[in-house]
Scaffold this active site. Sequence first.
Site, PDB file in Angstrom:
ATOM      1  N   ASP A  97       0.860  -1.179   0.000  1.00  0.00           N
ATOM      2  CA  ASP A  97       0.000   0.000   0.000  1.00  0.00           C
ATOM      3  C   ASP A  97       0.898   1.231   0.000  1.00  0.00           C
ATOM      4  O   ASP A  97       1.278   1.747   1.042  1.00  0.00           O
ATOM      5  CB  ASP A  97      -0.916  -0.013   1.222  1.00  0.00           C
ATOM      6  N   ALA A  98       1.244   1.671  -1.196  1.00  0.00           N
ATOM      7  CA  ALA A  98       2.131   2.822  -1.342  1.00  0.00           C
ATOM      8  C   ALA A  98       1.471   3.947  -2.128  1.00  0.00           C
ATOM      9  O   ALA A  98       1.981   5.056  -2.141  1.00  0.00           O
ATOM     10  CB  ALA A  98       3.437   2.406  -2.029  1.00  0.00           C
ATOM     11  N   LYS A  99       0.368   3.646  -2.816  1.00  0.00           N
ATOM     12  CA  LYS A  99      -0.426   4.646  -3.555  1.00  0.00           C
ATOM     13  C   LYS A  99       0.448   5.534  -4.422  1.00  0.00           C
ATOM     14  O   LYS A  99       0.296   6.750  -4.446  1.00  0.00           O
ATOM     15  CB  LYS A  99      -1.269   5.471  -2.591  1.00  0.00           C
ATOM     16  N   ARG A 100       1.327   4.919  -5.184  1.00  0.00           N
ATOM     17  CA  ARG A 100       2.226   5.685  -6.042  1.00  0.00           C
ATOM     18  C   ARG A 100       1.493   6.151  -7.296  1.00  0.00           C
ATOM     19  O   ARG A 100       0.601   5.479  -7.806  1.00  0.00           O
ATOM     20  CB  ARG A 100       3.436   4.848  -6.439  1.00  0.00           C
ATOM     21  N   THR A 127      -0.732  -0.667  -4.726  1.00  0.00           N
ATOM     22  CA  THR A 127      -1.793   0.330  -4.880  1.00  0.00           C
ATOM     23  C   THR A 127      -1.221   1.547  -5.601  1.00  0.00           C
ATOM     24  O   THR A 127      -0.104   1.977  -5.332  1.00  0.00           O
ATOM     25  CB  THR A 127      -2.379   0.764  -3.527  1.00  0.00           C
TER      26      THR A 127
END
Length: 281
Positions: A97-100, A127
């Site tokens: 879960d890094a939402k890059r 993510t």
Amino acid sequence: MSSLEPFGARLRRAMDERGALCVGIDPHASLLAEWGLNDDVAGLERFSRTVVEAMADRVAVLKPQSAFFERFGSRGIAVLERSVAEARAAGALVVMDAKRGDIGSTMAAYAETFLCKDSPLFSDALTVSPYLGYGSLSPAVVLARESGTGLFVLALTSNPEGGEVQHAVRADGRNIGATMLAHLAAENEGEQPLGSFGAVVGATLGDLSSYDLDINGPLLAPGIGAQGATAADLPGVFGAAARNVVPNVSRGVLRHGPDAGALRAAAERFAEEIRAAVETV
């Protein structure tokens, strides 16, 4: 590059065998304190290792939140590397879960960080944020296909602020969240038993029947537990797509630590509740 079996196929099998539950690894300061741990690298490592050892051999997915490791610098990243490797070795799929989200070579570098098999942070899925335009994710999409990994694209998130972007209406009358779902359906077309390109869709959003959630891919659903949604809500929110939902529970499980047995028991309760709810669809 030699690739794994596609992420969607591996995820479908894990959900069928272990139950459709994703447990977050979220070592934020208040939770470390609840566990009686110091807010330092030693506390971070103890927390993460306990979660992995308690659950990686039985839950389908573990989802470390990269930010809570990054805040400790290189030593925190080293803990994250070990946690990812140990979780995968024990049989759990790891969603980072890094939402890059970025463009061009920068997006490619983010993708290589988490989706390249030679990377120390190699994860089964990542993510990502599409709000520089869905096409900006192309380097990650290409690498995911090559490596057998997956993506979870922010589409209809559970945070109230998300609506100002995700509910904005395009000239064609479709809102941005629906547009992201349509892109993902196109990525997954023809894939069996499940595509590898999923959406993040909040379990707290109520009736989503106005959206086409049948993207032939997984729907990562935050909001179960501490945010107020329950497993029983899943059919009402997701309808026929509930079978492809991977509910994410973090605090609802983690608050039972540091006792490993209590963590396992909490995860098993959530997994069974989810299974029972989805069977009604």
